[in-house]
Motif scaffolding. Structure first.
Motif, PDB file in Angstrom:
ATOM      1  N   LEU A 674       9.600  24.608  22.158  1.00 56.32           N
ATOM      2  CA  LEU A 674       8.363  24.635  21.378  1.00 56.32           C
ATOM      3  C   LEU A 674       7.275  25.456  22.066  1.00 56.32           C
ATOM      4  N   ALA A 675       7.363  25.597  23.390  1.00 59.53           N
ATOM      5  CA  ALA A 675       6.342  26.342  24.138  1.00 59.53           C
ATOM      6  C   ALA A 675       6.672  27.828  24.259  1.00 59.53           C
ATOM      7  N   ASP A 676       7.826  28.263  23.741  1.00 61.05           N
ATOM      8  CA  ASP A 676       8.246  29.660  23.882  1.00 61.05           C
ATOM      9  C   ASP A 676       7.215  30.594  23.242  1.00 61.05           C
ATOM     10  N   ASN A 677       6.834  31.637  23.993  1.00 61.07           N
ATOM     11  CA  ASN A 677       5.919  32.648  23.443  1.00 61.07           C
ATOM     12  C   ASN A 677       6.491  34.061  23.582  1.00 61.07           C
ATOM     13  N   ARG A 678       7.801  34.144  23.754  1.00 62.23           N
ATOM     14  CA  ARG A 678       8.465  35.440  23.869  1.00 62.23           C
ATOM     15  C   ARG A 678       9.434  35.691  22.719  1.00 62.23           C
ATOM     16  N   GLN A 679      10.258  34.712  22.404  1.00 61.49           N
ATOM     17  CA  GLN A 679      11.275  34.897  21.369  1.00 61.49           C
ATOM     18  C   GLN A 679      11.118  33.934  20.194  1.00 61.49           C
ATOM     19  N   ALA A 680      10.007  33.209  20.169  1.00 63.49           N
ATOM     20  CA  ALA A 680       9.744  32.264  19.084  1.00 63.49           C
ATOM     21  C   ALA A 680       8.956  32.943  17.970  1.00 63.49           C
ATOM     22  N   TRP A 681       9.325  32.599  16.737  1.00 64.72           N
ATOM     23  CA  TRP A 681       8.652  33.098  15.539  1.00 64.72           C
ATOM     24  C   TRP A 681       8.096  31.909  14.769  1.00 64.72           C
ATOM     25  N   GLU A 682       6.839  31.996  14.333  1.00 67.68           N
ATOM     26  CA  GLU A 682       6.229  30.924  13.566  1.00 67.68           C
ATOM     27  C   GLU A 682       6.333  31.231  12.072  1.00 67.68           C
ATOM     28  N   LEU A 683       6.826  30.241  11.321  1.00 65.82           N
ATOM     29  CA  LEU A 683       6.940  30.377   9.874  1.00 65.82           C
ATOM     30  C   LEU A 683       5.602  30.032   9.235  1.00 65.82           C
ATOM     31  N   ARG A 684       5.109  30.943   8.398  1.00 62.18           N
ATOM     32  CA  ARG A 684       3.852  30.715   7.695  1.00 62.18           C
ATOM     33  C   ARG A 684       4.120  30.201   6.280  1.00 62.18           C
ATOM     34  N   SER A 685       3.093  29.689   5.647  1.00 66.90           N
ATOM     35  CA  SER A 685       3.270  29.062   4.342  1.00 66.90           C
ATOM     36  C   SER A 685       3.649  30.046   3.251  1.00 66.90           C
TER      37      SER A 685
END
Length: 714
Positions: A674-685
């Motif tokens: 959950l803390a990843d800021n390199r390979q994480a993508w956030e899904l938007r609405s």
């Protein structure tokens, strides 16, 4: 703490506006894969790998998902999906989204990746750009090694349009008879049995074990510039490349199949050329006349045609990963032996230690053991578990489910050894594991040959659960040892996929697995399990009950929290329950690698739900589910995604974790993800994904790198 909001109006949580389309969500997943090929932070050869994976993913998407939609349209089915789309609307939306994505992939490869390859000494040249000396070499090679394999097929009144294999790369050749001037059409298949890229001699230079120069040419261009040998006396007017994709999903009326093995073997024979064509990729320079002829013969629409600038079938770029250029790849990784098994491996080397103290069963008997691949070794844990069971005189029986594995793996050898050692060995082989059917049949026959009891799954259900049971005599007692995991028993993918599993000798788990195997191999209407969540028996109901428990905690003024990691989230009943939980103030974090039909961040619906996807060097495959339970955290792991197919049409098993140390370790894994800021993508609405980037002065946190470092320090 977020509290439940009072909803001023009744909201229908099944309204289509609150759901993303499954197929379009999958395309967004593949867009994230493509981004790894475009991201300059990714090493060059890894970018080629992701380019190849993007293409490979699309092949399967068309062979299965698009093919299914086309069948539904042909059958005039108009049933809407949860998001409100008909099959025809889905097809139109897929083509609308995908055409520009494919164009972007090929444009980036030709304009960016190919020049960058050249700057590092990897020259993938066009035939017209090579020297006369190199052409002479390729002409000789063509005559000696390529020409004998080729079969030109004419198309005219006496030669019907030829059957073409699924995923075949072909040349459409227009020739002219010199005497009459009549134009004729022929097809030449590019043989897949030969390397796609032909290396030129004296150009692959190696110094100190490292390559510093490689030059190659696509084989189809070598064929195209030597067509005179295939059509002697004819004038070669023009030639164009094309590639076709067929419906390749097996169609089995299992309830009518007296012999499931025979039925699948018969369907496999038809898969390669029997399915209807669902996509045609063509060289962009192909004229309308040739394209229309191919479309007519294959019964395709204009939207089914993908015009390609440059190389077709970029999936073959994966072969360049074999170049010995470690500086252009991710740093190598060797899985570590799980800490508790290191002591066992040391004990096994000491001659005066009692055999009962230096086997893996002694380690498991102390307490449950968590294994986390590929950070921890599959060979030193799961394979060792089955290998020791096969050769331990106290082991009476071994039972396993196998969904995808390799016939030459140590697991198969161990199972054969166990049968030869007189143990009862039963293996449930899932013949319907998509695109692994032929492989599974091969090694299932091998197992049967050596006396292993092989069961080919259940009618109407795929056996997808990852479980193993070892029955062992210990003095006057019988003890059952189990492995329950999230990944396939496959030593190759265990190096590439992230998966977790537990090894245990808890009596309740042993009893549950005994009941589950009896269900899989015999006749059973088992509906009660002591600990396991089993589909299609009780899993959806149990998961929804766990979500509702968090709702009650939140409504009572306590903290409600759910963290869940999976491959895909599609099931509308579970999504509706998560929406209800969000409305009640439950904080929900979802780590969903691929398809996610839940729409997060919608006011009054899902504002307490966050969704991320992690795409990295390892394929995120583990399923971990955490429920806060008013401070008495419960964590589950297992084989099932939250999809209708997993909950209704597959045999799956999810197990609760009862060891506090393992529970905390799994929670730590989720925290790191959950803390990843390199390979994480956030899904938007709105359905789009935004990749996280470190803020100014914020350290980069790549979850997979952190987990590798943790494993090395353990």
């Amino acid at each position: 703490m977020s509290k439940a909001k009072k909803i001023s109006k009744t909201i229908n949580l099944n309204d289509s506006q609150y759901y993303f389309n499954r197929e379009l969500s999958w395309l967004e997943f593949n867009r994230r894969v493509l981004h790894e090929a475009l991201d300059i932070r990714t090493p060059l050869l890894e970018r080629l790998k992701f380019t190849a994976i993007f293409s490979s993913n699309l092949d399967e998407f068309f062979m299965v998902r698009v093919a299914l939609l086309k069948e539904q349209v042909a059958a005039q089915l108009s049933q809407q999906t949860a998001d409100g789309m008909t099959p025809q609307q889905e097809l139109e939306a897929i083509h609308h989204h995908l055409h520009p994505m494919v164009s972007e992939q090929h444009r980036y490869f030709e304009q960016k990746l190919r020049p960058e390859m050249a700057s590092h000494g990897i020259h993938l040249l066009n035939y017209i750009d090579i020297s006369l000396e190199q052409r002479s070499y390729l002409q000789h090679l063509f005559k000696q090694q390529i020409f004998p394999v080729l079969t030109p097929l004419a198309v005219d009144p006496s030669h019907p349009f030829p059957l073409m294999a699924n995923l075949s790369l072909n040349l459409a050749v227009v020739v002219k008879a010199p005497q009459t001037g009549e134009e004729k059409f022929a097809r030449v298949k590019v043989p897949s049995i030969l390397p796609r890229f032909i290396a030129l001699p004296n150009n692959s230079q190696v110094e100190n074990g490292k390559i510093n120069h490689w030059t190659g040419v696509p084989i189809e261009q070598v064929i195209a510039h030597n067509l005179e040998a295939l059509f002697p006396g004819m004038i070669i007017n023009e030639y164009y490349l094309f590639r076709l994709t067929r419906d390749a999903d097996l169609e089995l009326a299992e309830e009518e199949a007296e012999d499931l093995l025979l039925a699948i073997q018969q369907e496999l024979r038809k898969r390669n050329i029997g399915g209807s064509v669902v996509r045609l990729e063509v060289q962009s320079s192909m004229p309308q006349s040739v394209k229309r002829m191919l479309m007519a013969e294959m019964e395709l629409n204009e939207s089914d045609i993908y015009e390609i600038d440059g190389l077709l079938n970029l999936k073959d770029l994966m072969s360049l990963m074999g170049l010995p250029l470690p500086e252009l790849k991710d740093p190598s990784w060797t899985a570590v032996v799980p800490p508790r098994l290191r002591d066992f491996h040391q004990l096994s080397k000491i001659a005066n230690i009692n055999d009962e103290e230096k086997n893996i069963f002694a380690v498991i008997k102390q307490k449950d053991l968590l294994v986390h691949h590929p950070y921890e070794s599959f060979t030193a844990s799961v394979e060792q578990f089955i290998s020791q069971a096969a050769n331990d005189p106290n082991v009476l029986a071994i039972k396993m489910t196998l969904y995808r594995t390799t016939g030459d793996s140590e697991l198969v050898s161990s199972l054969i050894a166990a049968a030869e050692n007189g143990k009862q060995v039963a293996v449930i082989v899932e013949l319907k594991a998509r695109f692994d059917e032929a492989n599974n049949i091969t090694w299932a026959n091998k197992l049967e040959k050596y006396g292993v009891h092989v069961v080919y799954g259940l009618v109407g259900l795929k056996t997808h659960t990852k479980i193993a049971l070892v029955v062992r005599r210990e003095g006057e007692e019988i003890r059952r040892y189990v492995h329950i995991g999230t990944g396939n028993y496959n030593p190759k993918t265990a190096k590439l996929y992230t998966d977790v599993g537990i090894l245990s000798c808890r009596e309740d788990l042993g009893a549950d697995l005994t009941d589950l195997f009896n269900y899989l191999t015999g006749y059973s209407c088992q509906s009660y399990y002591r600990k396991l969540l089993v589909s299609p028996v009780n899993m959806r109901d149990r998961i929804i009950a766990l979500i509702h428990r968090e709702i009650e905690h939140s409504k009572n003024g306590n903290k409600g929290q759910i963290i869940a990691k999976m491959n895909s989230l599609v099931d509308s009943q579970i999504i509706a329950a998560l929406y209800e939980a969000s409305q009640a103030g439950v904080q929900i974090d979802l780590i969903v690698r691929g398809v996610c039909c839940l729409r997060p961040g919608v006011p009054e619906i899902s504002e307490n739900i966050r969704v991320i996807s992690i795409i990295g060097r390892f394929l995120e495959h583990s399923r971990i589910f955490q429920f806060h339970n008013n401070g008495q955290d419960e964590v589950y792991i297992g084989s099932a995604d939250w999809m209708p197919r997993n909950l209704d049409n597959r045999v799956e098993a999810v197990v609760p974790i009862e060891d506090d140390e393992i529970l905390q370790h799994l929670e730590k894994i989720l925290e790191i993800m959950l803390a990843d800021n390199r390979q994480a993508w956030e899904l938007r609405s709105d359905g789009s994904y935004i990749q996280r980037r470190p803020e100014k002065n914020e350290p980069e946190r790549c979850a997979q790198n952190i987990l590798m470092e943790m494993a090395q320090r353990s």
